[in-house]
Design a protein around this motif. Structure first.
Motif, PDB file in Angstrom:
ATOM      1  N   PHE A  96       0.829  -1.208   0.000  1.00 47.61           N
ATOM      2  CA  PHE A  96       0.000   0.000   0.000  1.00 47.61           C
ATOM      3  C   PHE A  96       0.872   1.271   0.000  1.00 47.61           C
ATOM      4  N   ILE A  97       2.011   1.173   0.678  1.00 43.61           N
ATOM      5  CA  ILE A  97       2.876   2.342   0.825  1.00 43.61           C
ATOM      6  C   ILE A  97       3.783   2.545  -0.381  1.00 43.61           C
ATOM      7  N   LEU A  98       4.167   1.424  -0.996  1.00 41.86           N
ATOM      8  CA  LEU A  98       5.243   1.459  -1.992  1.00 41.86           C
ATOM      9  C   LEU A  98       5.038   2.497  -3.108  1.00 41.86           C
ATOM     10  N   PRO A  99       3.875   2.535  -3.773  1.00 45.65           N
ATOM     11  CA  PRO A  99       3.742   3.502  -4.877  1.00 45.65           C
ATOM     12  C   PRO A  99       4.016   4.930  -4.407  1.00 45.65           C
ATOM     13  N   PHE A 100       3.446   5.277  -3.268  1.00 45.33           N
ATOM     14  CA  PHE A 100       3.691   6.616  -2.737  1.00 45.33           C
ATOM     15  C   PHE A 100       5.164   6.799  -2.428  1.00 45.33           C
ATOM     16  N   PHE A 101       5.717   5.830  -1.728  1.00 38.26           N
ATOM     17  CA  PHE A 101       7.079   5.998  -1.241  1.00 38.26           C
ATOM     18  C   PHE A 101       8.090   6.113  -2.376  1.00 38.26           C
ATOM     19  N   LEU A 102       7.838   5.366  -3.451  1.00 38.27           N
ATOM     20  CA  LEU A 102       8.730   5.411  -4.604  1.00 38.27           C
ATOM     21  C   LEU A 102       8.862   6.854  -5.108  1.00 38.27           C
ATOM     22  N   PHE A 103       7.718   7.503  -5.346  1.00 33.66           N
ATOM     23  CA  PHE A 103       7.747   8.868  -5.864  1.00 33.66           C
ATOM     24  C   PHE A 103       8.217   9.853  -4.805  1.00 33.66           C
ATOM     25  N   PHE A 104       7.872   9.551  -3.562  1.00 33.19           N
ATOM     26  CA  PHE A 104       8.300  10.414  -2.463  1.00 33.19           C
ATOM     27  C   PHE A 104       9.826  10.407  -2.362  1.00 33.19           C
ATOM     28  N   ALA A 105      10.403   9.233  -2.480  1.00 39.09           N
ATOM     29  CA  ALA A 105      11.860   9.116  -2.378  1.00 39.09           C
ATOM     30  C   ALA A 105      12.542   9.848  -3.532  1.00 39.09           C
ATOM     31  N   VAL A 106      12.065   9.590  -4.749  1.00 36.32           N
ATOM     32  CA  VAL A 106      12.746  10.145  -5.924  1.00 36.32           C
ATOM     33  C   VAL A 106      12.568  11.655  -6.031  1.00 36.32           C
ATOM     34  N   PHE A 107      11.384  12.161  -5.669  1.00 34.22           N
ATOM     35  CA  PHE A 107      11.105  13.577  -5.930  1.00 34.22           C
ATOM     36  C   PHE A 107      11.044  14.450  -4.685  1.00 34.22           C
ATOM     37  N   VAL A 108      11.190  13.861  -3.508  1.00 33.99           N
ATOM     38  CA  VAL A 108      11.226  14.692  -2.300  1.00 33.99           C
ATOM     39  C   VAL A 108      12.501  14.439  -1.505  1.00 33.99           C
ATOM     40  N   LEU A 109      12.761  13.162  -1.152  1.00 34.77           N
ATOM     41  CA  LEU A 109      13.913  12.858  -0.306  1.00 34.77           C
ATOM     42  C   LEU A 109      15.235  13.051  -1.038  1.00 34.77           C
ATOM     43  N   VAL A 110      15.367  12.424  -2.202  1.00 35.75           N
ATOM     44  CA  VAL A 110      16.622  12.548  -2.952  1.00 35.75           C
ATOM     45  C   VAL A 110      16.943  14.017  -3.275  1.00 35.75           C
ATOM     46  N   PRO A 111      15.965  14.797  -3.777  1.00 40.15           N
ATOM     47  CA  PRO A 111      16.282  16.201  -4.060  1.00 40.15           C
ATOM     48  C   PRO A 111      16.793  16.967  -2.839  1.00 40.15           C
ATOM     49  N   LEU A 112      16.293  16.595  -1.642  1.00 42.15           N
ATOM     50  CA  LEU A 112      16.754  17.275  -0.429  1.00 42.15           C
ATOM     51  C   LEU A 112      18.245  17.046  -0.198  1.00 42.15           C
ATOM     52  N   GLY A 113      18.658  15.795  -0.311  1.00 35.99           N
ATOM     53  CA  GLY A 113      20.074  15.491  -0.141  1.00 35.99           C
ATOM     54  C   GLY A 113      20.887  16.066  -1.295  1.00 35.99           C
ATOM     55  N   THR A 158       8.037  16.734 -21.256  1.00 31.99           N
ATOM     56  CA  THR A 158       7.044  15.671 -21.480  1.00 31.99           C
ATOM     57  C   THR A 158       5.930  15.802 -20.431  1.00 31.99           C
ATOM     58  N   TYR A 159       4.826  15.092 -20.683  1.00 27.28           N
ATOM     59  CA  TYR A 159       3.743  15.074 -19.698  1.00 27.28           C
ATOM     60  C   TYR A 159       4.207  14.426 -18.407  1.00 27.28           C
ATOM     61  N   ALA A 160       5.020  13.366 -18.529  1.00 30.20           N
ATOM     62  CA  ALA A 160       5.531  12.712 -17.319  1.00 30.20           C
ATOM     63  C   ALA A 160       6.266  13.730 -16.453  1.00 30.20           C
ATOM     64  N   GLY A 161       7.090  14.549 -17.083  1.00 30.20           N
ATOM     65  CA  GLY A 161       7.852  15.550 -16.345  1.00 30.20           C
ATOM     66  C   GLY A 161       6.956  16.598 -15.700  1.00 30.20           C
ATOM     67  N   LEU A 162       5.853  16.901 -16.351  1.00 32.81           N
ATOM     68  CA  LEU A 162       4.936  17.891 -15.801  1.00 32.81           C
ATOM     69  C   LEU A 162       4.094  17.323 -14.665  1.00 32.81           C
ATOM     70  N   ILE A 163       3.726  16.036 -14.801  1.00 29.08           N
ATOM     71  CA  ILE A 163       2.748  15.456 -13.872  1.00 29.08           C
ATOM     72  C   ILE A 163       3.383  14.781 -12.655  1.00 29.08           C
ATOM     73  N   LEU A 164       4.374  13.918 -12.890  1.00 27.16           N
ATOM     74  CA  LEU A 164       4.805  12.982 -11.857  1.00 27.16           C
ATOM     75  C   LEU A 164       5.605  13.554 -10.674  1.00 27.16           C
ATOM     76  N   PRO A 165       6.424  14.599 -10.855  1.00 27.51           N
ATOM     77  CA  PRO A 165       7.249  15.021  -9.714  1.00 27.51           C
ATOM     78  C   PRO A 165       6.477  15.419  -8.463  1.00 27.51           C
ATOM     79  N   ASP A 166       5.228  15.860  -8.573  1.00 25.40           N
ATOM     80  CA  ASP A 166       4.575  16.159  -7.282  1.00 25.40           C
ATOM     81  C   ASP A 166       3.293  15.366  -7.041  1.00 25.40           C
ATOM     82  N   ILE A 167       3.297  14.097  -7.448  1.00 19.67           N
ATOM     83  CA  ILE A 167       2.132  13.280  -7.094  1.00 19.67           C
ATOM     84  C   ILE A 167       2.281  12.675  -5.699  1.00 19.67           C
ATOM     85  N   ALA A 168       3.507  12.619  -5.178  1.00 23.28           N
ATOM     86  CA  ALA A 168       3.678  12.104  -3.815  1.00 23.28           C
ATOM     87  C   ALA A 168       3.527  13.273  -2.853  1.00 23.28           C
ATOM     88  N   SER A 169       2.285  13.524  -2.421  1.00 22.51           N
ATOM     89  CA  SER A 169       2.004  14.681  -1.590  1.00 22.51           C
ATOM     90  C   SER A 169       1.959  14.307  -0.115  1.00 22.51           C
TER      91      SER A 169
END
Lengths: 294, 276
Positions: A14-31, B139-150
């Motif tokens: 349940f967590i994995l999809p969220f965490f994957l994007f959270f790690a790549v686009f929130v945690l990694v950018p911070l470091g 790309t759309y991926a670049g526009l959409i995906l970076p902030d879906i983990a809210s």
């Protein structure tokens, strides 16, 4: 035991999809931003050269960044107090839930629906050389103002835009808080002979302590992030006098391609926001221990 | 108490004055969208477009081979896609945080919530570099995906899901429902009202977003509506008829939705106050 492993796997799924994007686009950018701030490099060339704290030094010595940090500070010091006082005042006026107040609420809500881009376009027109505001000024015998032409009025224009677009948010925050106050608290004060002002300052305001702290901090953090309005309305001008921190970070990183300095400024910006947030937590707790309910 | 009669009058007067301040720019956007650029920029300003026409819209629609429609479509796709994915990820993660036990939960949850304070603008450079590395620039991926983990989405939905009684889930389990079935058929329907508020909140914010599209797109055809309008400004001047028409066209869908679902919009947009 096997059942437990299975249960855990289900939880993780349940967590994995969220965490994957959270790690790549929130945690990694911070470091990563911290790492970049210690290196010299450009946007297109992936080769980074370690440079220690030199970027931080460059930022603190840079005229542009000094100027933009100062401007951001000016915006915060003007917009936050003015905006909060106005919001509190109008929230108090809207205390009762009547049909007329409902109409006002609907109108006050409109600017929040307008995008910053559209709001900038309209405010640019309203304040233009032959726009409505100058027309009104001339009708009452005052000279027309070239609003975006000099640094003081350009800053004021920017603050007008920011307050017009986002200011009503806090009216609603305070309105909700005031409406949630127990009805009898203020009646008691009224019976004791308090007038409206006394009632507001001595009875209502202390009960709104946590809401006020929250709003002030939130507004501070928002005004610190001003970017789109500058980009749209003034382009930083005249002579960089309306540039903000985020605007400078954008310029240095994406126009001058100095990602080391941009990152160093970003880290400093982050730490200041963390500091302001910390302040909030300290002030909130203090009151809770004092036993006054929010 | 001799001022007793005067106070309500002053009160309505103040409220009306502020209402006019908020309304005038919105109204001038309507009026100017129908007036020629040179008329907009000449004295006196008018409150009704009696000299108006649909020329601005005609000009807007044929500009750059119909780029405006493309921008509009891009905005719908990007905001819609982002909102749907954000809701799915938030709801799933929140279910685990609110209703399930697993190792690391006590550490992970505060870590995620703690990042709420961090504004995206602070990590624009690494975000851009990561998106480039993934080949998602423009790309759309670049526009959409970076902030879906809210983090905010998870925070909010976890609060709501904690209120679902465990007995409800237990009953479903006894009836033989699988864990994913419970989530899809029992938990999700219960939180639909909260999800729709979160959707309104997210969609309206993304609908107006300029910064990220400005950085991640490079071609005219990938622009979102706000970015498209911002770039129109560079072509002509700060103020022009077609820009006014474009601004109005970007505002109208939100306005119509707001007028139909006023209370949901107010509740949805004010979610930002919980964010703190």
């Amino acid at each position: 035991m096997q059942k437990k492993v299975r249960e855990n796997l289900i939880s993780f799924s349940f967590i994995l999809p969220f965490f994957l994007f959270f790690a790549v686009f929130v945690l990694v950018p911070l470091g990563y931003v911290l790492y970049l701030s210690l290196h010299k490099g450009t946007l297109l060339n992936s080769r980074l050269v370690f440079s220690g704290l030199r970027n931080y030094l460059s930022v603190t010595e840079s005229k542009d960044f000094r100027n933009s940090f100062l401007n951001s500070l000016i915006y915060i010091l003007c917009i936050v107090p003015v905006g909060q006082v106005i919001s509190l005042f109008f929230a108090r006026l809207l205390r009762r839930k009547t049909r007329l107040n409902g109409v006002f609420e609907t109108i006050y809500f409109l600017p929040m629906l307008v995008s910053m881009v559209a709001a900038s376009v309209v405010i640019a027109y309203i304040l233009s050389q032959k726009g409505p505001v100058n027309y009104l000024l001339q009708q009452v015998g005052l000279p027309a103002i070239n609003w975006l032409g000099n640094e003081v009025t350009a800053r004021i224009s920017l603050m007008i835009l920011e307050m017009w677009k986002g200011g009503s948010f806090f009216i609603f925050v305070y309105m909700a808080a005031i409406r949630a106050l127990p009805e009898d608290c203020c009646e008691a004060a009224r019976i004791d002979g308090a007038n409206r002002w006394q009632e507001f300052f001595h009875v209502m305001l202390p009960m709104l302590h946590n809401t006020v702290v929250l709003s002030v901090i939130m507004s501070t953090i928002w005004q610190f992030q001003i970017f789109e309005s500058v980009y749209m309305l003034t382009g930083g001008g005249p002579l960089k006098k309306t540039e903000t921190v985020v605007y400078s970070i954008y310029q240095y990183s994406f126009q001058y391609s100095k990602i080391g300095m941009g990152s160093a400024a970003s880290v400093m910006f982050l730490m200041m926001i963390a500091l302001v947030s910390l302040l909030e937590m300290l002030m909130m707790r203090e009151k809770k221990e004092g036993g006054i309910r929010a | 108490m001799k001022h007793g009669r005067l106070v309500p009058v002053i009160r309505v007067l103040c409220l009306t004055l502020l209402a006019l301040t908020f309304l005038l720019p919105v109204w001038m956007m309507f009026v100017s969208a129908f007036r020629q650029t040179n008329r907009i920029l000449s004295y006196p300003p008018v409150l009704w477009p009696s000299d108006g026409s649909l020329n601005n819209f005609r000009e807007l629609f044929v500009m750059q081979d119909g780029a405006f429609f493309r921008w509009f479509l891009n905005s719908v796709l990007v905001c819609g896609g982002n909102t749907v994915l954000m809701l799915i990820l938030s709801a799933m993660a929140s279910y685990a945080f609110a209703k399930r036990e697993f190792p690391g939960k006590k550490l992970l949850f505060p870590a995620i919530i703690g990042t709420q304070m961090i504004p995206q603008v602070a990590t624009l450079i690494p975000l851009y570099l990561i998106v480039s590395r993934l080949g998602w620039n423009n790309t759309y991926a670049g526009l959409i995906l970076p902030d879906i983990a809210s983090a905010f989405g998870v925070f909010l939905m976890t609060q709501f899901m904690r209120d679902i009684p465990d007995s409800l889930l237990e009953a479903a389990r006894i009836d033989g429902a699988g864990e994913y079935g419970i989530f899809a058929r029992i938990v999700l329907p219960v939180v639909v009202p909260s999800l729709s508020l979160l959707a309104i909140f997210n969609f309206t914010q993304k609908w107006g977003a300029l910064t990220w599209p400005l950085i991640v797109t490079s071609s005219v055809s990938m622009r979102t509506l706000p970015l498209g309008i911002a770039c129109m400004k560079d072509l002509t001047s700060n103020v022009s008829g077609p820009i006014m028409a474009a601004s109005l066209a970007s505002f109208l869908p939100v306005l119509v939705a707001f007028l139909f679902a006023r209370d949901q919009f107010m509740a949805g947009m004010m979610l930002g106050a919980v964010k703190g």
